[in-house]
Design a protein around this motif. Structure first.
Motif, short mmCIF file in Angstrom:
data_model
loop_
_atom_site.label_atom_id
_atom_site.label_comp_id
_atom_site.label_asym_id
_atom_site.label_seq_id
_atom_site.Cartn_x
_atom_site.Cartn_y
_atom_site.Cartn_z
N ARG A 152 -0.14 -32.15 7.86
CA ARG A 152 0.89 -32.00 8.89
C ARG A 152 1.10 -30.56 9.36
O ARG A 152 1.77 -30.35 10.36
N THR A 186 7.41 -43.79 8.02
CA THR A 186 6.17 -43.03 7.79
C THR A 186 5.11 -43.85 7.06
O THR A 186 4.08 -43.30 6.68
N ASP A 189 1.54 -43.58 8.12
CA ASP A 189 0.83 -42.33 7.88
C ASP A 189 -0.20 -42.45 6.76
O ASP A 189 -1.21 -41.74 6.76
#
Length: 426
Positions: A152, A186, A189
């Protein structure tokens, strides 16, 4: 639900593989996660054996009470490189993960554990051992990648330097029977960044210990902080907490406050708690923006000081550019403080616009300015937002709740459900 093994009349035995745990190795988010998970699983009757790096000689154990602690050397680069610098970490952590994974695997083969649960890159070492010895597949393997900073970071140099880490992270978590996403928003992800089979993803939130947080508030510290920080003006007190690094977005907040300075009451203050490499640049930006008289760089605070300070402020602002679960947001919420925070990472699972705060597009000065203006216009609703924030934390993000969810996952896997199944939402 208790921790009795579903097939045998004894508690579930878990090997918890991590690099560090609070308070032996520091005060970071993952260290606290491992500590609280161990603490509350133990309270439920699980026998947790911690595998962590060797602590400093003067380390405090506090009330850490796992079934056992196994330690292993982590630092293989000193004095040549900082052990946790970008380069040093890429040498030390994979070697440590490999060794601790194989050490735990030997104990699994000896029948010492019913479940292996890894934190972060520790998944890599155990995954390698598991691939080499098929007998390990009969023991459930759970892995939690946490915030996945290596995937990230907006820093291009760091992103390139962490390329080997990303490969190891992805490999380790693909081999697990279940990979934990710490927020529902998330969960995609893990397939996206790590290549994990979506059917193996389970959502179990990161959490805070509500009673521990609230018990650290002290009336004498509140009084001392009011005097020391000048919190007697009556204007709105804004608070931000985090490392003073570019990814936390404090430069964006400074720019937004500069635009609002003529709209804010005369006695407003912004308190910034934390330390880091960007402090000097942020201080220069504050002076150039003309808000130095309203801004205070507090530095680092003890847990008791920070939780006492939450009780003295009016609005919590978290302008981060990228984030994992954001435990500081939960801390502000349990103290009944309204929140303005970036809609990134796990924050949208915690902050709901118009219910307990407002969300902002990360890195967007215009949007942060607009949302701060809207929050200030809704100041009469801040107590209502605070109550809702507390309710959200107690119902979903308190460690006793999360530990029970983790134990339920262990039971599910031990009942023989190793095969993939649709991802759960909580």
């Amino acid at each position: 639900m208790d921790a009795t093994h579903p097939l045998h009349p004894r508690p579930i035995r878990v090997a918890m593989l991590a690099r560090a745990v609070f308070p032996l190795h520091g005060f970071g988010g993952i260290e606290r996660h491992v500590y609280h998970l161990t603490k509350y699983l133990t309270k439920l009757g699980v026998e947790v054996t911690l595998y962590v790096q060797t602590p400093p000689a003067n380390a405090e154990r506090g009330d850490l009470r796992p079934h056992a602690i196994e330690t292993l050397r982590y630092d293989y680069t000193t004095p040549l490189l900082p052990p946790n610098g970008v380069v040093g970490r890429q040498i030390n952590f994979p070697v440590y993960s490999w060794r601790i994974g194989h050490l735990a695997a030997q104990c699994v083969l000896a029948g010492a554990f019913d479940v292996v649960h890894t934190q972060g890159l520790c998944a890599f070492g155990y995954a390698m051992a598991r691939r080499r010895d098929p007998r390990l597949h009969s023991t459930p393997f759970v892995a939690n990648p946490h915030g996945m900073e290596e995937f990230r970071t907006p820093d291009r140099a760091k992103w390139l330097a962490y390329a080997p880490f990303r490969l190891l992270y992805a490999y380790g978590h693909r081999q697990a029977d279940r990979a934990i996403a710490t927020d529902a928003c998330t969960k995609d992800d893990l397939p996206r960044y790590l290549g994990v089979d979506p059917a193996k993803v389970v959502v179990i939130p990161s959490a805070i210990d509500v009673e521990e947080c609230l018990s650290q508030v002290r009336s004498d510290l509140r009084a001392a902080l009011r005097f020391r920080l000048g919190l007697t003006s009556g204007g709105p007190m804004l608070l931000s907490v985090g490392r003073l690094e570019p990814n936390k977005g404090f430069d964006v907040l400074i720019a937004a406050l500069a635009r609002l300075r003529n709209e804010l009451p005369a006695n407003w203050r912004w308190l910034l708690v934390g330390s880091g490499s960007a402090r000097e640049a942020l201080e220069q930006q504050v002076r150039a923006a003309g808000i130095a008289d309203h801004t205070l760089f507090v530095g680092r605070l003890s847990d008791e000081e920070l939780h006492s300070l939450y009780e003295e402020i009016d609005l919590f602002v978290h302008p981060t550019r990228y984030e994992g679960s954001s435990l500081v947001t939960l801390e502000a919420m349990i103290h009944r403080r309204p929140v303005v925070a970036s809609a990134i990472g796990g924050i949208p699972d915690k902050v709901f616009p118009g219910r307990n705060g407002l969300l902002v597009q990360p890195g967007d000065v215009d949007d942060l300015t607009a949302q701060l203006r809207a929050a200030l216009a809704a100041r009469a609703r801040w107590p209502e937002w605070g109550v809702e924030g507390e309710r959200i934390v107690r119902s979903t993000f308190d460690w006793p709740v999360v530990a029970r969810q983790t134990l339920a996952l262990y039971h599910e896997l031990l009942a023989g459900n190793h095969t993939s199944h649709p991802a759960r939402s909580g």
